[in-house]
Write an enzyme that holds these catalytic residues in place. Structure first.
Site, short mmCIF file in Angstrom:
data_model
loop_
_atom_site.label_atom_id
_atom_site.label_comp_id
_atom_site.label_asym_id
_atom_site.label_seq_id
_atom_site.Cartn_x
_atom_site.Cartn_y
_atom_site.Cartn_z
CG ASP A 1 12.50 29.41 2.40
OD1 ASP A 1 13.52 29.29 3.10
OD2 ASP A 1 11.50 28.68 2.51
CG HIS A 2 19.39 31.95 2.87
ND1 HIS A 2 20.13 31.22 1.96
CD2 HIS A 2 20.15 33.03 3.17
CE1 HIS A 2 21.28 31.83 1.73
NE2 HIS A 2 21.31 32.94 2.45
NE ARG A 3 12.67 26.73 4.66
CZ ARG A 3 11.40 26.37 4.92
NH1 ARG A 3 11.17 25.43 5.83
NH2 ARG A 3 10.39 26.95 4.31
#
Length: 467
Positions: free
Chosen positions: A438-440
């Protein structure tokens, strides 16, 4: 005096809204005890056995096998005082007005006040009668009306109630497909769904035109060689299976994850020859002699060690609180293919286990999952997941992150491939890894570092000494 209580379908795990009845272990007339298993249900997470909450006698089963029931809906009625069943008081007069009472208070007619109204009337419990196939009202039939004088406006004729027709009197050919309901028991309907048979096209050979199991099986049996056209006309080459249980939950979770978390996937090809050589040596070691030591156990251990250096992959994105929650423990999920569908049971506190303990836990987890005995609690609260696609001979893929987590690792098949070692091309054991994150929460640098650490530990297990 009889005291009837209905047992509602409980929420066996947080967030469940429905379950399918798999089997009943009791029937009307059976005596039951507290904690006796009365049925088995299939939820979105696992197959679960339901114990009886009371002592008594079963008077009515309210849900059929194969039926999907919402949480809170009653599934069985139990008489808590069966000794008074033969002397049940007469029902209250029809003209008696309804009165309100306190919860648990017995009202006239033997009914018990509950949170949502009143319990069932006293007396011998009866199974709900099956409704006959509905008959279209006379006004709906497309036939010319007879030429008669219209009735006087002041005295219109009352609309007659629909006549109740015996099932045998209903002619499927004379009834529209939308109004005709094939007569068949729930198990027969389920068989028809599984085999892709349209019950509207199956003539019933049972009493009153009821469709039997044999009728459905005949519908899918090969037609005689002399009449191949008949098989095409009555058969079907499609199957429709209701989306429910594990498949329904998995589909919704994957959609939620794919369209909520911004996925990034990175790939790494690793020479795992040293790991396979260590595995061969350990299998002959006394401590591992009775342990099923798989490549998955080594990959799991590598993930746990690498997560210490990159704790971001073992976190959760809390959208409501706008916080990132870092976990100081690892509940390792292992994606497992079972006859019921894909499930992801967890190894609790896996980060505190040795390689041997991890191997034993993984073996037990896989066995329990294949048998469909994984409890709902064991499939919740994961922090990181591994999916071993290599067991199917697949090199790698782009795995979708499990909801509530921020990373997942796919372990591909281990193959003999040409590899350059000290300037020479030699055959080596090679495996491909894929990490989705998850790039968040996980930046590219952090995801790359984690994947490189996992690869280094599999390529040279001695590196673990430096962690």
């Amino acid at each position: 005096m009889p005291q009837f209580k209905q047992f509602p379908l409980p929420d066996t795990a947080e967030g469940l809204t429905e379950a399918e009845i798999l089997t009943w272990h009791v029937k009307p007339g059976d005596a039951v005890k507290v904690n006796q298993i009365i049925c088995e249900i299939e939820t979105a997470k696992a197959a679960v056995e339901l114990p009886c909450p009371w002592d008594g006698v079963v008077t009515e089963v309210l849900a059929e096998v194969g039926q999907t029931v919402e949480v809170g809906a009653p599934i069985i009625t139990i008489d808590l005082d069966p000794s008074g069943a033969a002397t049940a008081p007469a029902p209250a007069p029809a003209a008696a007005p309804a009165t309100n009472g306190k919860i648990g208070e017995e009202m006239p007619g033997g009914r018990i006040a509950t949170l949502v109204g009143y319990g069932p009337k006293s007396g011998a419990a009866k199974r709900r009668t099956r409704k006959a196939a509905p008959v279209a009202p006379a006004a709906a039939v497309q036939t010319p009306p007879p030429v008669v004088a219209p009735p006087a406006p002041a005295a219109p004729a009352p609309t007659p109630a629909p006549a109740v027709v015996e099932p045998a009197a209903v002619e499927p050919a004379a009834t529209s497909r939308g109004g005709y309901v094939p007569l068949a028991k729930p198990p027969v309907r389920k068989l028809a769904k599984d085999l892709g048979v349209d019950l509207h096209a199956v003539p019933g050979s049972g009493p009153g035109g009821v469709i039997t199991r044999e009728d459905v099986e005949r519908a899918v049996a090969p037609a005689p060689a002399a009449a191949p056209a008949a098989a095409v006309a009555t058969g079907s080459r499609e199957r429709r299976v209701p989306i429910k249980g594990v498949r329904k939950a998995t589909a919704q979770a994957m959609v939620d994850s794919a369209f909520t978390a911004p996925h990034v996937t990175e790939f790494l090809t690793v020479d795992v020859t040293p790991m396979m050589e260590l595995r061969a040596r350990l299998k002959s070691h006394p401590r591992f002699r009775d342990v099923k030591l798989t490549p998955l156990a080594f990959a799991a251990k590598a993930v746990l060690l690498a997560a210490r250096r990159t704790p971001d992959v073992n976190a959760t994105w809390d959208e409501a609180a706008q916080e990132i929650v870092y976990k100081d423990y690892v509940h390792l999920g292992i994606a497992a293919a079972t006859p019921r569908g894909l499930v992801v049971p967890k190894v609790r506190d896996a980060d505190g286990m040795s390689l041997k303990e991890l191997a034993v836990a993984l073996d037990e987890l896989a066995t329990t999952a294949r048998d469909g005995k994984t409890s709902p609690a064991d499939m919740m609260g994961g922090t990181f997941t591994i999916t071993n696609v290599g067991v199917f001979g697949v090199d790698t893929g782009t795995p979708i992150i499990n909801p509530g987590e921020v990373a997942i690792l796919a372990l591909g098949a281990i193959r003999d491939m040409p590899w350059v070692v000290d300037g020479q091309v030699v055959p080596r054991k090679v495996c491909q890894l894929a990490l989705s994150f998850d790039h968040r929460v996980v930046d590219g640098q952090q995801g790359s570092q984690f994947l490189a650490d996992v690869g280094a530990l599999l390529a040279d297990p001695a590196v673990a000494m430096t962690y």
